[in-house]
Design a protein around this motif. Structure first.
Motif, PDB file in Angstrom:
ATOM      1  N   VAL A 156      48.125   5.953  55.131  1.00 35.06           N
ATOM      2  CA  VAL A 156      47.139   7.024  55.281  1.00 35.06           C
ATOM      3  C   VAL A 156      47.071   7.482  56.744  1.00 35.06           C
ATOM      4  CG1 VAL A 156      45.178   5.393  55.531  1.00 35.06           C
ATOM      5  CG2 VAL A 156      44.756   7.767  54.862  1.00 35.06           C
ATOM      6  N   GLN A 157      47.152   8.797  56.919  1.00 39.01           N
ATOM      7  CA  GLN A 157      46.990   9.373  58.253  1.00 39.01           C
ATOM      8  C   GLN A 157      45.500   9.480  58.585  1.00 39.01           C
ATOM      9  OE1 GLN A 157      49.384  12.929  57.569  1.00 39.01           O
ATOM     10  NE2 GLN A 157      51.060  12.008  58.731  1.00 39.01           N
ATOM     11  N   GLY A 158      45.192   9.457  59.873  1.00 38.34           N
ATOM     12  CA  GLY A 158      43.780   9.513  60.275  1.00 38.34           C
ATOM     13  C   GLY A 158      43.318   8.145  60.708  1.00 38.34           C
ATOM     14  N   ALA A 159      42.595   8.068  61.841  1.00 39.28           N
ATOM     15  CA  ALA A 159      42.267   6.774  62.444  1.00 39.28           C
ATOM     16  C   ALA A 159      40.958   6.188  61.944  1.00 39.28           C
ATOM     17  CB  ALA A 159      42.246   6.919  63.964  1.00 39.28           C
ATOM     18  N   GLY A 201      32.192   4.653  65.973  1.00 36.91           N
ATOM     19  CA  GLY A 201      32.927   3.457  66.420  1.00 36.91           C
ATOM     20  C   GLY A 201      33.212   2.500  65.276  1.00 36.91           C
ATOM     21  N   HIS A 260      36.325   3.520  63.136  1.00 39.07           N
ATOM     22  CA  HIS A 260      37.623   3.182  63.738  1.00 39.07           C
ATOM     23  C   HIS A 260      37.911   1.682  63.622  1.00 39.07           C
ATOM     24  CE1 HIS A 260      38.636   7.077  65.363  1.00 39.07           C
ATOM     25  NE2 HIS A 260      37.434   7.204  65.874  1.00 39.07           N
ATOM     26  N   LEU A 261      36.886   0.871  63.845  1.00 42.39           N
ATOM     27  CA  LEU A 261      37.103  -0.576  63.804  1.00 42.39           C
ATOM     28  C   LEU A 261      37.434  -1.050  62.397  1.00 42.39           C
ATOM     29  CD1 LEU A 261      34.263  -1.553  66.278  1.00 42.39           C
ATOM     30  CD2 LEU A 261      36.724  -1.749  66.677  1.00 42.39           C
ATOM     31  N   GLY A 314      40.979  -0.096  61.712  1.00 42.63           N
ATOM     32  CA  GLY A 314      41.933  -0.938  62.446  1.00 42.63           C
ATOM     33  C   GLY A 314      42.112  -2.298  61.800  1.00 42.63           C
ATOM     34  N   ILE A 315      41.017  -2.871  61.296  1.00 42.79           N
ATOM     35  CA  ILE A 315      41.096  -4.197  60.672  1.00 42.79           C
ATOM     36  C   ILE A 315      41.774  -4.122  59.301  1.00 42.79           C
ATOM     37  CG2 ILE A 315      39.697  -6.065  59.675  1.00 42.79           C
ATOM     38  CD1 ILE A 315      39.823  -6.172  62.722  1.00 42.79           C
ATOM     39  N   VAL A 316      41.428  -3.134  58.507  1.00 40.06           N
ATOM     40  CA  VAL A 316      42.046  -3.001  57.173  1.00 40.06           C
ATOM     41  C   VAL A 316      43.499  -2.565  57.312  1.00 40.06           C
ATOM     42  CG1 VAL A 316      42.007  -1.657  55.024  1.00 40.06           C
ATOM     43  CG2 VAL A 316      39.878  -2.574  55.976  1.00 40.06           C
ATOM     44  N   GLY A 317      43.778  -1.656  58.243  1.00 41.09           N
ATOM     45  CA  GLY A 317      45.134  -1.178  58.468  1.00 41.09           C
ATOM     46  C   GLY A 317      45.458   0.031  57.625  1.00 41.09           C
ATOM     47  N   PRO A 318      46.362   0.904  58.130  1.00 44.93           N
ATOM     48  CA  PRO A 318      46.627   2.187  57.478  1.00 44.93           C
ATOM     49  C   PRO A 318      47.629   2.119  56.332  1.00 44.93           C
ATOM     50  CG  PRO A 318      47.941   2.013  59.454  1.00 44.93           C
ATOM     51  CD  PRO A 318      47.099   0.766  59.394  1.00 44.93           C
TER      52      PRO A 318
END
Lengths: 134, 134, 134
Positions: C41-44, C84, C87-88, C91-95
């Protein structure tokens, strides 16, 4: 198919280092139109995370979060190396990510960058293996 | 390209099982010089983690950490199967990892081993699909 | 090799959306017997998680867990975007996840489904890149 190693020096115990440009360069040289690129860090106390790079606030928030969830100094492994938290952070974040290659470029969105996560630095050399497959 | 299934029996509710040798064997037989290997566990209550294997302390620390962050018995899904924590641990750790293949061998560093993470054992059979691509 | 983009609309700030059928369709059309499929998935502020789909309880438990571990409103990045925590979580789950392709079908077990994890919705369009390689 292309495989290259990126070598990164880290400067703090916990640090996120943006390696997007280095990976971009390898993907460009690979001349692969469609496929995936695997980014993998060797060493059991570092990880790879896709994260925003608008400024450094999210990077610092990642370190704060992980230090809160996984405090230092309270693990059985600390009796060996005093870095139990480093291993646990690395295990949760994971050593690698696969990113699609679209029209010869990485399919990252505007704010997605690739970060080496150092959890037991500073280190002279962290080796990141980049494999482009099409 | 080679694909094989590793079958593992687990003995505890929460347990890390080192499967590095089994994956090494498949990568050797694949006769692929450069590429990646994907290691994927079927079942929604297990995961794959790359972690240190110096001794068993880090493996026990992984279980302690996850049990602290994701306690048993407090989830909506417990009303169905009483294993909400198992699913959540599996989701956070993730079912798979991709590891680069370098000169015909997995590009793990000295202390990186591949672990099946059992979160809802014991189980007679956990199926781990290993796919080597070059 | 086949690569296609799935477009998903999300309706809540935090939400899990089952995209298994959409990915299945692409894997079917790819006509690849053995290999892997990468779902990215794209997008942070979103992620991909493999999780049980017996009912919606585990999906709600995932959101509860992440909101407990990563509360909103306490991060440095909140000064920029007030997201915030999004994003966190991402980051933890991953794209992304890589899933083996076995006999032309995804090697998911009975209860493993693929979920888009929205952490900063609602969004008109989340782009998920699906790459099938064999």
């Amino acid at each position: 198919m292309m495989q290259q190693v990126i070598k990164i020096t880290t400067h703090k115990r916990n640090e996120l280092v943006d390696i997007t440009q280095e990976v971009n360069k390898i993907v460009s040289e690979a001349n692969i139109e469609t496929g995936i690129v695997n980014v993998y860090v060797q060493g059991a106390t570092a990880g790879i995370m896709i994260q925003e790079n608008w400024d450094e606030s999210v990077q610092r928030d990642v370190i704060s979060l992980l230090s809160k969830l996984i405090p230092a100094g309270v693990w059985e492994h600390d009796a060996q190396d005093d870095n139990g938290d480093s291993h646990l952070k690395a295990g949760i974040v994971g050593p690698g990510e696969c990113i699609p290659v679209i029209n010869g470029k990485m399919g990252l969105s505007t704010w997605q960058n690739i970060f080496l996560c150092e959890f037991d630095g500073p280190r002279n050399t962290r080796n990141i293996v980049v494999t482009v497959m099409g």
